[in-house]
Design an enzyme around this catalytic site. Structure first.
Site, PDB file in Angstrom:
ATOM      1  N   TYR A 159      -0.370  33.238  25.334  1.00 53.33           N
ATOM      2  CA  TYR A 159      -1.009  32.038  24.807  1.00 53.33           C
ATOM      3  C   TYR A 159      -2.527  32.166  24.812  1.00 53.33           C
ATOM      4  CZ  TYR A 159       3.719  30.581  25.912  1.00 53.33           C
ATOM      5  OH  TYR A 159       5.085  30.522  26.004  1.00 53.33           O
ATOM      6  N   THR A 203       2.134  18.612  38.455  1.00 54.11           N
ATOM      7  CA  THR A 203       2.343  17.466  39.338  1.00 54.11           C
ATOM      8  C   THR A 203       1.569  16.232  38.892  1.00 54.11           C
ATOM      9  OG1 THR A 203       0.559  18.153  40.830  1.00 54.11           O
ATOM     10  CG2 THR A 203       2.784  18.963  41.313  1.00 54.11           C
TER      11      THR A 203
END
Length: 284
Positions: A159, A203
């Site tokens: 990426y 998270t």
């Protein structure tokens, strides 16, 4: 272990950044936070269609690591971190403290261990609590540490940048280091050789399940004064800690290269081979 990069970043983070707070625009859109019913972690997946996985995902992070449930994998090699000096921008977005690594800095790469690709460090995020008994996102056997530093890296083999990687398979690797404290100043564990690893998520929203977590076996240490300085930084809009609550493991495997041998009932992927003669041999 050559820990120049870790030492440099730790010194910057704890001894300099906390003394030079500079307000910045809120990088995160939306209303989410760590306190309150409407904006707290339990509601992250309710009001934004891009964050639904925060509520429905089955591979969410953080988790509570139960030592007795660890699976010893002898094929896990030591984790490698290529060291370099980096520069970046320290940001307080009211929800966390983050060092955004400058793109023009020499690449700091994560390789080996549980990783099949090369991952480039793009930010360092700090989670901590108002009290020493809470603050880390991951827990060990039900207990939290005073804090947790997360070194976040994106898959640079596949990426172009971390924005694309965060929403893509095998996109992100996060090296998590627990924070504990002593009355004397110490830095990081001397070795990156031993760790625990599992497949999880970011998270914070959008909670994408694209993360390979690597959690070091030993914590780093900072002084009580350094923790106090962190807690005094203004404009931190959370009450107890900026740690997301523990999420269900949901049958995921947590692997480790820590071999406890016969001292515990730790499960193992070690293959035991032995050879015996076939009793039928020579009878035909």
């Amino acid at each position: 272990m050559d820990s120049n990069i870790i030492v440099l970043l730790t010194i910057f983070f704890f001894l300099e950044s906390v003394l030079s707070y500079c307000p910045a625009a809120d990088h995160w859109s939306g209303w989410w936070g760590y306190d309150g019913y409407a904006s707290g972690p339990s509601s992250w997946g309710d009001h934004n269609e891009d964050w639904v996985i925060c509520k429905t995902g089955k591979n969410q992070s953080p988790i509570d690591i139960k030592p007795q449930a660890l699976l010893y994998d002898p094929q896990l090699q030591p984790f490698k971190l290529e060291t370099a000096s980096v520069s970046g921008t320290f940001r307080n977005n009211k929800r966390d403290l983050t060092l955004l690594v400058n793109n023009i800095s020499p690449a700091v790469n994560f390789t080996a261990g549980p990783l099949s690709y090369t991952y480039r460090l793009y930010q360092i995020k700090l989670h901590f609590g108002r009290e020493n008994v809470s603050g880390s996102e991951h827990h060990i056997d039900g207990k939290a540490f005073a804090g947790e530093i997360q070194f976040m890296a994106y898959n640079s083999d596949l990426y172009a940048n971390h924005s694309v990687a965060q929403v893509s398979p095998r996109g992100v690797a996060i090296l998590a280091v627990f924070i504990s404290h002593l009355p004397v100043d110490k830095l990081l564990p001397k070795s990156l050789d031993h760790y625990m690893t599992y497949a999880g998520s970011l998270t914070q929203p959008s909670c994408r399940e694209t993360v390979t977590w690597i959690i070091l076996n030993k914590p780093m240490y900072i002084s009580s004064k350094q923790l106090t300085d962190l807690r005094r930084i203004p404009y931190q809009e959370w009450r107890d800690s900026n740690a997301r609550p523990i999420m269900p493991l949901n049958r995921r495997t947590i692997r480790t290269n820590i071999n406890f041998g016969k001292r515990t009932r730790l499960c193992s992927m070690e293959v035991s081979k032995r050879y015996v003669a076939n009793p039928d041999v020579g009878l035909r």
